[in-house]
Design a protein around this motif. Structure first.
Motif, short mmCIF file in Angstrom:
data_model
loop_
_atom_site.label_atom_id
_atom_site.label_comp_id
_atom_site.label_asym_id
_atom_site.label_seq_id
_atom_site.Cartn_x
_atom_site.Cartn_y
_atom_site.Cartn_z
N PRO A 194 5.04 4.74 -7.14
CA PRO A 194 4.60 5.84 -8.01
C PRO A 194 3.09 6.09 -7.94
O PRO A 194 2.31 5.13 -7.84
N PRO A 195 2.66 7.34 -7.98
CA PRO A 195 1.22 7.67 -7.90
C PRO A 195 0.52 7.43 -9.24
O PRO A 195 1.18 7.34 -10.28
N PRO A 196 -0.81 7.39 -9.23
CA PRO A 196 -1.56 7.22 -10.48
C PRO A 196 -1.21 8.29 -11.52
O PRO A 196 -1.18 8.00 -12.71
N SER A 197 -0.88 9.49 -11.07
CA SER A 197 -0.55 10.57 -12.02
C SER A 197 0.74 10.28 -12.77
O SER A 197 1.06 10.94 -13.76
N ASP A 198 1.52 9.29 -12.32
CA ASP A 198 2.73 8.88 -13.05
C ASP A 198 2.46 7.68 -13.95
O ASP A 198 3.39 7.02 -14.42
N GLY A 199 1.19 7.35 -14.13
CA GLY A 199 0.85 6.26 -15.06
C GLY A 199 0.72 4.91 -14.40
O GLY A 199 0.73 3.88 -15.07
N ALA A 200 0.62 4.88 -13.06
CA ALA A 200 0.43 3.60 -12.37
C ALA A 200 -1.07 3.36 -12.20
O ALA A 200 -1.79 4.24 -11.73
N LEU A 201 -1.51 2.18 -12.57
CA LEU A 201 -2.91 1.82 -12.31
C LEU A 201 -3.13 1.85 -10.80
O LEU A 201 -2.25 1.44 -10.04
N GLU A 202 -4.28 2.37 -10.38
CA GLU A 202 -4.55 2.40 -8.93
C GLU A 202 -4.74 0.97 -8.45
O GLU A 202 -5.83 0.41 -8.57
N SER A 203 -3.68 0.42 -7.91
CA SER A 203 -3.66 -1.00 -7.55
C SER A 203 -4.43 -1.25 -6.25
O SER A 203 -4.14 -0.65 -5.22
N ILE A 204 -5.36 -2.18 -6.34
CA ILE A 204 -6.16 -2.55 -5.16
C ILE A 204 -5.28 -3.31 -4.16
O ILE A 204 -5.38 -3.12 -2.95
N THR A 205 -4.38 -4.14 -4.68
CA THR A 205 -3.47 -4.89 -3.81
C THR A 205 -2.55 -3.92 -3.07
O THR A 205 -2.28 -4.10 -1.87
N ARG A 206 -2.07 -2.92 -3.77
CA ARG A 206 -1.17 -1.96 -3.12
C ARG A 206 -1.88 -1.26 -1.94
O ARG A 206 -1.26 -1.01 -0.91
N ASP A 207 -3.15 -0.96 -2.11
CA ASP A 207 -3.90 -0.34 -0.99
C ASP A 207 -3.92 -1.26 0.22
O ASP A 207 -3.75 -0.81 1.35
N VAL A 208 -4.13 -2.55 -0.03
CA VAL A 208 -4.17 -3.51 1.08
C VAL A 208 -2.79 -3.59 1.74
O VAL A 208 -2.65 -3.55 2.97
N LEU A 209 -1.75 -3.67 0.90
CA LEU A 209 -0.38 -3.79 1.43
C LEU A 209 0.03 -2.52 2.18
O LEU A 209 0.74 -2.59 3.18
N THR A 210 -0.43 -1.39 1.69
CA THR A 210 -0.09 -0.12 2.35
C THR A 210 -0.62 -0.14 3.78
O THR A 210 0.07 0.24 4.73
N ARG A 211 -1.86 -0.62 3.92
CA ARG A 211 -2.44 -0.69 5.27
C ARG A 211 -1.62 -1.63 6.16
O ARG A 211 -1.32 -1.33 7.30
N LEU A 212 -1.24 -2.79 5.60
CA LEU A 212 -0.44 -3.75 6.37
C LEU A 212 0.92 -3.15 6.75
O LEU A 212 1.36 -3.26 7.90
N LEU A 213 1.56 -2.52 5.77
CA LEU A 213 2.91 -1.97 6.02
C LEU A 213 2.85 -0.89 7.10
O LEU A 213 3.73 -0.82 7.97
N GLU A 214 1.82 -0.06 7.04
CA GLU A 214 1.75 1.05 8.00
C GLU A 214 1.27 0.58 9.37
O GLU A 214 1.83 0.95 10.39
N ASP A 215 0.23 -0.27 9.37
CA ASP A 215 -0.37 -0.66 10.66
C ASP A 215 0.39 -1.78 11.36
O ASP A 215 0.45 -1.82 12.58
N GLU A 216 0.96 -2.71 10.60
CA GLU A 216 1.57 -3.88 11.23
C GLU A 216 3.10 -3.90 11.14
O GLU A 216 3.75 -4.52 11.95
N PHE A 217 3.64 -3.26 10.11
CA PHE A 217 5.10 -3.31 9.94
C PHE A 217 5.77 -1.99 10.36
O PHE A 217 7.00 -1.89 10.33
N GLY A 218 4.97 -0.99 10.70
CA GLY A 218 5.53 0.28 11.17
C GLY A 218 6.32 1.03 10.12
O GLY A 218 7.25 1.77 10.44
N LEU A 219 5.96 0.84 8.86
CA LEU A 219 6.67 1.56 7.79
C LEU A 219 5.74 2.55 7.12
O LEU A 219 4.56 2.26 6.91
N LYS A 220 6.23 3.70 6.73
CA LYS A 220 5.42 4.69 6.04
C LYS A 220 5.45 4.35 4.55
O LYS A 220 6.52 4.01 4.01
#
Ligand code: PMP
Length: 306
Positions: free
Chosen positions: A208-234
Protein backbone atom coordinates in the motif's frame (compact mmCIF):
# COMPACT_ATOMS: atom_id res chain seq x y z
CA UNK A 1 14.90 -7.21 22.72
CA UNK A 2 16.10 -6.44 26.19
CA UNK A 3 14.00 -3.76 27.80
CA UNK A 4 16.51 -3.57 30.58
CA UNK A 5 17.52 -0.01 31.28
CA UNK A 6 20.75 0.98 29.55
CA UNK A 7 23.06 2.86 31.87
CA UNK A 8 23.67 5.70 29.39
CA UNK A 9 21.44 7.97 27.34
CA UNK A 10 22.12 10.86 24.98
CA UNK A 11 20.09 13.73 26.36
CA UNK A 12 20.00 17.30 25.15
CA UNK A 13 23.41 17.34 23.57
CA UNK A 14 25.52 14.90 25.57
CA UNK A 15 25.80 11.33 26.76
CA UNK A 16 24.75 11.18 30.39
CA UNK A 17 23.48 8.65 32.93
CA UNK A 18 20.01 7.18 32.44
CA UNK A 19 18.86 8.60 35.78
CA UNK A 20 19.76 12.17 34.91
CA UNK A 21 17.65 12.29 31.75
CA UNK A 22 14.17 13.19 32.98
CA UNK A 23 11.21 15.37 32.00
CA UNK A 24 8.55 16.76 34.31
CA UNK A 25 5.17 14.97 34.54
CA UNK A 26 3.53 18.14 33.20
CA UNK A 27 5.70 18.16 30.04
CA UNK A 28 3.69 18.09 26.81
CA UNK A 29 5.44 14.89 25.75
CA UNK A 30 4.21 13.21 28.93
CA UNK A 31 0.71 14.70 28.96
CA UNK A 32 -0.23 14.56 25.27
CA UNK A 33 2.50 12.43 23.70
CA UNK A 34 3.82 15.40 21.72
CA UNK A 35 7.02 14.00 20.24
CA UNK A 36 8.56 12.60 17.08
CA UNK A 37 10.87 9.63 17.09
CA UNK A 38 12.77 7.14 14.97
CA UNK A 39 13.76 3.52 15.35
CA UNK A 40 17.18 2.72 13.93
CA UNK A 41 19.10 -0.57 13.95
CA UNK A 42 22.83 -0.89 14.53
CA UNK A 43 24.20 -4.36 13.76
CA UNK A 44 27.31 -5.67 15.50
CA UNK A 45 29.99 -6.55 12.96
CA UNK A 46 31.26 -10.02 13.74
CA UNK A 47 34.87 -10.19 14.91
CA UNK A 48 35.24 -6.40 15.08
CA UNK A 49 34.64 -3.75 17.73
CA UNK A 50 32.20 -2.10 15.38
CA UNK A 51 28.52 -1.54 14.71
CA UNK A 52 26.92 -0.73 11.38
CA UNK A 53 24.07 1.75 11.75
CA UNK A 54 21.53 1.20 8.98
CA UNK A 55 20.16 3.99 6.76
CA UNK A 56 20.93 6.56 9.44
CA UNK A 57 20.51 9.63 7.25
CA UNK A 58 17.15 8.43 5.92
CA UNK A 59 15.92 7.95 9.48
CA UNK A 60 17.12 11.40 10.48
CA UNK A 61 15.39 12.94 7.47
CA UNK A 62 12.17 11.19 8.48
CA UNK A 63 12.59 12.44 12.06
CA UNK A 64 12.85 15.97 10.76
CA UNK A 65 9.79 15.47 8.55
CA UNK A 66 7.75 14.04 11.44
CA UNK A 67 8.68 17.04 13.57
CA UNK A 68 7.72 19.42 10.77
CA UNK A 69 4.33 17.74 10.29
CA UNK A 70 3.69 18.19 14.02
CA UNK A 71 4.86 21.85 13.95
CA UNK A 72 7.74 21.02 16.26
CA UNK A 73 10.99 22.95 15.77
CA UNK A 74 14.03 20.67 15.78
CA UNK A 75 16.01 21.43 18.96
CA UNK A 76 19.26 20.12 17.43
CA UNK A 77 20.54 19.90 13.88
CA UNK A 78 20.40 16.52 12.15
CA UNK A 79 24.19 16.50 12.24
CA UNK A 80 24.14 16.90 16.04
CA UNK A 81 21.62 14.07 16.43
CA UNK A 82 23.62 11.93 14.00
CA UNK A 83 26.72 12.53 16.12
CA UNK A 84 24.67 11.70 19.23
CA UNK A 85 23.69 8.30 17.78
CA UNK A 86 27.32 7.45 17.00
CA UNK A 87 28.52 8.75 20.41
CA UNK A 88 25.94 6.62 22.20
CA UNK A 89 27.03 3.45 20.36
CA UNK A 90 30.60 4.14 21.49
CA UNK A 91 29.62 5.11 25.04
CA UNK A 92 28.22 1.70 25.89
CA UNK A 93 30.02 -0.89 23.76
CA UNK A 94 28.03 -4.08 23.30
CA UNK A 95 28.53 -7.39 21.56
CA UNK A 96 24.86 -7.37 20.62
CA UNK A 97 22.86 -5.54 17.96
CA UNK A 98 21.29 -2.27 19.09
CA UNK A 99 17.89 -0.72 18.55
CA UNK A 100 18.35 3.04 18.80
CA UNK A 101 15.59 5.60 19.24
CA UNK A 102 16.30 9.28 18.60
CA UNK A 103 13.37 11.34 19.91
CA UNK A 104 12.55 15.03 19.90
CA UNK A 105 9.88 16.18 22.33
CA UNK A 106 7.84 19.17 23.40
CA UNK A 107 8.38 20.14 26.98
CA UNK A 108 6.21 23.27 27.18
CA UNK A 109 4.20 25.49 24.85
CA UNK A 110 1.06 23.44 24.19
CA UNK A 111 -1.05 25.11 21.52
CA UNK A 112 1.32 27.21 19.52
CA UNK A 113 3.77 26.77 16.70
CA UNK A 114 5.75 29.85 17.68
CA UNK A 115 9.25 28.50 18.42
CA UNK A 116 9.92 31.38 20.83
CA UNK A 117 7.11 30.05 23.07
CA UNK A 118 8.05 26.38 22.82
CA UNK A 119 10.60 24.47 24.83
CA UNK A 120 11.90 21.41 23.01
CA UNK A 121 14.21 18.63 24.12
CA UNK A 122 15.81 15.57 22.56
CA UNK A 123 17.10 12.20 23.69
CA UNK A 124 18.48 9.03 22.17
CA UNK A 125 18.03 5.65 23.83
CA UNK A 126 19.66 2.40 22.83
CA UNK A 127 18.50 -1.14 23.63
CA UNK A 128 20.40 -4.35 23.06
CA UNK A 129 18.81 -6.98 20.91
CA UNK A 130 19.72 -10.64 20.52
CA UNK A 131 20.15 -11.58 16.88
CA UNK A 132 17.35 -14.03 16.11
CA UNK A 133 16.22 -16.13 13.15
CA UNK A 134 13.41 -14.87 10.93
CA UNK A 135 10.07 -14.52 12.70
CA UNK A 136 6.75 -15.81 11.47
CA UNK A 137 3.48 -14.24 12.69
CA UNK A 138 -0.27 -14.76 12.69
CA UNK A 139 -1.73 -11.57 11.21
CA UNK A 140 -5.27 -10.74 12.30
CA UNK A 141 -7.96 -8.13 11.61
CA UNK A 142 -9.07 -5.94 14.50
CA UNK A 143 -11.83 -3.32 14.78
CA UNK A 144 -9.24 -0.53 14.93
CA UNK A 145 -8.32 1.51 11.85
CA UNK A 146 -5.01 3.27 11.17
CA UNK A 147 -4.77 6.82 12.56
CA UNK A 148 -4.63 8.70 9.29
CA UNK A 149 -4.96 12.07 7.58
CA UNK A 150 -6.98 14.24 8.07
CA UNK A 151 -7.32 13.20 11.74
CA UNK A 152 -3.54 13.13 12.27
CA UNK A 153 -0.66 13.19 9.78
CA UNK A 154 -0.01 9.51 9.05
CA UNK A 155 3.59 10.23 8.07
CA UNK A 156 4.43 11.67 11.49
CA UNK A 157 6.12 8.95 13.54
CA UNK A 158 4.98 10.06 16.97
CA UNK A 159 4.34 8.44 20.34
CA UNK A 160 0.73 9.63 20.17
CA UNK A 161 0.06 7.33 17.19
CA UNK A 162 1.53 4.34 18.98
CA UNK A 163 -0.93 4.93 21.81
CA UNK A 164 -3.62 4.06 19.23
CA UNK A 165 -1.57 1.15 17.84
CA UNK A 166 -1.34 -0.26 21.33
CA UNK A 167 -5.11 -0.90 21.32
CA UNK A 168 -4.84 -2.73 17.99
CA UNK A 169 -2.02 -4.85 19.38
CA UNK A 170 -4.09 -5.75 22.45
CA UNK A 171 -7.06 -6.63 20.21
CA UNK A 172 -4.78 -8.80 18.05
CA UNK A 173 -3.61 -10.75 21.09
CA UNK A 174 -7.19 -11.29 22.22
CA UNK A 175 -8.00 -12.58 18.70
CA UNK A 176 -5.21 -15.15 19.05
CA UNK A 177 -2.93 -13.27 16.70
CA UNK A 178 0.54 -11.80 16.90
CA UNK A 179 0.15 -8.71 14.75
CA UNK A 180 -2.87 -6.52 13.90
CA UNK A 181 -3.62 -5.62 10.28
CA UNK A 182 -4.68 -1.98 10.18
CA UNK A 183 -7.03 -0.74 7.46
CA UNK A 184 -7.55 2.92 6.60
CA UNK A 185 -10.89 4.73 6.84
CA UNK A 186 -11.64 3.72 3.22
CA UNK A 187 -11.32 0.06 4.15
CA UNK A 188 -8.15 -0.84 2.26
CA UNK A 189 -4.94 -2.08 3.86
CA UNK A 190 -2.67 0.53 5.47
CA UNK A 191 -0.01 -1.40 7.43
CA UNK A 192 0.46 -3.17 10.77
CA UNK A 193 1.20 -1.48 14.08
CA UNK A 194 4.93 -1.55 13.35
CA UNK A 195 5.63 -2.68 9.80
CA UNK A 196 4.74 -2.36 6.13
CA UNK A 197 2.68 -5.07 4.42
CA UNK A 198 3.86 -6.72 1.20
CA UNK A 199 1.77 -9.29 -0.71
CA UNK A 200 3.29 -11.54 -3.39
CA UNK A 201 1.33 -12.44 -6.54
CA UNK A 202 3.18 -14.71 -9.04
CA UNK A 203 5.52 -12.18 -10.71
CA UNK A 204 4.98 -9.04 -8.65
CA UNK A 205 4.71 -7.72 -5.11
CA UNK A 206 2.06 -5.23 -3.94
CA UNK A 207 2.37 -2.83 -1.02
CA UNK A 208 0.00 0.00 0.00
CA UNK A 209 1.18 3.56 -0.78
CA UNK A 210 1.65 6.31 1.84
CA UNK A 211 -1.65 7.86 0.68
CA UNK A 212 -3.37 4.73 2.07
CA UNK A 213 -1.98 5.41 5.54
CA UNK A 214 1.26 3.41 5.31
CA UNK A 215 4.30 5.00 6.90
CA UNK A 216 6.96 5.49 4.22
CA UNK A 217 9.02 2.51 5.26
CA UNK A 218 12.77 2.81 4.82
CA UNK A 219 13.14 -0.97 4.94
CA UNK A 220 10.56 -1.38 2.20
CA UNK A 221 12.60 0.93 -0.05
CA UNK A 222 15.66 -1.26 0.48
CA UNK A 223 13.67 -4.47 -0.14
CA UNK A 224 12.07 -2.98 -3.24
CA UNK A 225 15.51 -2.42 -4.72
CA UNK A 226 16.54 -5.99 -3.86
CA UNK A 227 13.32 -7.50 -5.22
CA UNK A 228 13.57 -5.59 -8.49
CA UNK A 229 17.33 -5.75 -9.08
CA UNK A 230 18.18 -9.19 -7.70
CA UNK A 231 14.95 -11.19 -7.61
CA UNK A 232 13.48 -9.96 -10.91
CA UNK A 233 10.13 -9.05 -9.36
CA UNK A 234 8.24 -5.81 -9.90
CA UNK A 235 7.09 -4.01 -6.75
CA UNK A 236 3.88 -2.01 -7.17
CA UNK A 237 2.61 0.51 -4.63
CA UNK A 238 -1.18 0.52 -4.98
CA UNK A 239 -4.26 0.12 -2.81
CA UNK A 240 -4.49 -3.40 -1.46
CA UNK A 241 -7.88 -4.91 -0.64
CA UNK A 242 -8.25 -7.25 2.28
CA UNK A 243 -9.71 -9.95 0.01
CA UNK A 244 -6.49 -9.94 -2.00
CA UNK A 245 -4.59 -11.04 1.09
CA UNK A 246 -6.55 -14.30 1.07
CA UNK A 247 -5.44 -14.89 -2.52
CA UNK A 248 -1.78 -13.87 -2.22
CA UNK A 249 0.90 -16.51 -2.81
CA UNK A 250 2.77 -15.14 0.15
CA UNK A 251 2.50 -12.21 2.58
CA UNK A 252 5.35 -10.67 4.49
CA UNK A 253 5.90 -7.65 6.73
CA UNK A 254 8.93 -5.43 6.89
CA UNK A 255 10.40 -2.75 9.10
CA UNK A 256 13.60 -1.70 10.82
CA UNK A 257 13.02 -3.91 13.85
CA UNK A 258 11.08 -6.66 12.08
CA UNK A 259 13.44 -6.84 9.09
CA UNK A 260 11.41 -9.35 6.99
CA UNK A 261 8.71 -11.29 8.84
CA UNK A 262 6.73 -14.15 7.27
CA UNK A 263 2.95 -14.16 7.65
CA UNK A 264 1.99 -17.71 8.64
CA UNK A 265 -1.72 -16.95 8.47
CA UNK A 266 -4.10 -14.05 7.97
CA UNK A 267 -7.30 -14.36 10.01
CA UNK A 268 -6.59 -18.06 10.21
CA UNK A 269 -6.21 -18.50 6.43
CA UNK A 270 -2.84 -19.92 5.47
CA UNK A 271 -1.30 -18.36 2.32
CA UNK A 272 -0.33 -20.71 -0.53
CA UNK A 273 3.34 -20.36 0.38
CA UNK A 274 3.04 -19.88 4.12
CA UNK A 275 6.56 -21.14 4.51
CA UNK A 276 7.68 -17.94 2.88
CA UNK A 277 9.92 -19.01 0.01
CA UNK A 278 10.52 -15.44 -1.12
CA UNK A 279 10.33 -13.86 2.33
CA UNK A 280 12.92 -16.34 3.53
CA UNK A 281 15.40 -15.56 0.75
CA UNK A 282 14.77 -11.83 1.06
CA UNK A 283 15.38 -11.91 4.81
CA UNK A 284 18.72 -13.67 4.28
CA UNK A 285 19.78 -11.10 1.68
CA UNK A 286 18.68 -8.15 3.83
CA UNK A 287 20.50 -9.49 6.91
CA UNK A 288 23.62 -10.02 4.85
CA UNK A 289 23.51 -6.39 3.67
CA UNK A 290 23.04 -5.09 7.22
CA UNK A 291 25.79 -7.21 8.76
CA UNK A 292 28.31 -7.03 5.88
CA UNK A 293 31.92 -6.92 7.00
CA UNK A 294 32.93 -4.71 4.13
CA UNK A 295 30.98 -1.46 4.37
CA UNK A 296 31.79 -0.56 0.78
CA UNK A 297 29.65 -3.52 -0.28
CA UNK A 298 26.73 -2.10 1.66
CA UNK A 299 26.07 1.64 1.23
CA UNK A 300 23.31 1.27 3.80
CA UNK A 301 25.80 1.08 6.63
CA UNK A 302 27.37 3.86 8.68
CA UNK A 303 30.16 2.05 10.53
CA UNK A 304 31.12 3.14 14.01
CA UNK A 305 34.20 1.68 15.69
CA UNK A 306 34.45 1.60 19.50
N1 PMP B 1 4.86 1.29 9.96
C1 PMP B 1 4.95 1.56 11.27
C2 PMP B 1 3.73 1.95 12.02
C3 PMP B 1 6.19 1.46 11.92
O1 PMP B 1 6.29 1.73 13.23
C4 PMP B 1 7.31 1.07 11.19
C5 PMP B 1 8.64 0.95 11.88
N2 PMP B 1 9.31 2.17 11.88
C6 PMP B 1 7.17 0.79 9.82
C7 PMP B 1 5.92 0.91 9.24
C8 PMP B 1 8.34 0.40 8.99
O2 PMP B 1 9.16 1.51 8.74
P1 PMP B 1 10.73 1.36 8.62
O3 PMP B 1 10.97 0.33 7.58
O4 PMP B 1 11.18 2.70 8.15
O5 PMP B 1 11.25 0.98 9.93
Amino acid sequence: MSLEKPTKIWWNGRVTSWHEATVHVTAETAVRGVNAFEGVMAYKIEGHRKHAVIALDKHLERLSRSAELLHLPMPYSLEEIRRGVLDLVCAEPSDLDLYIRPTVYLESGAYTDDPSRMRMGAYITSYTRERAPQRSVRLVSTPWTRVDDPAFPAQAKSGAVYSAFRLARIAATKADGDEPLLLNARGTVAETAGSAVMAVFSDHVVSPPPSDGALESITRDVLTRLLEDEFGLKVVQRSLHVQELYEADEIFLCGTLDEVVKVASFDGVVPKRANGGLAHRLFARYRALCTALDPSSSPLQTCVAW
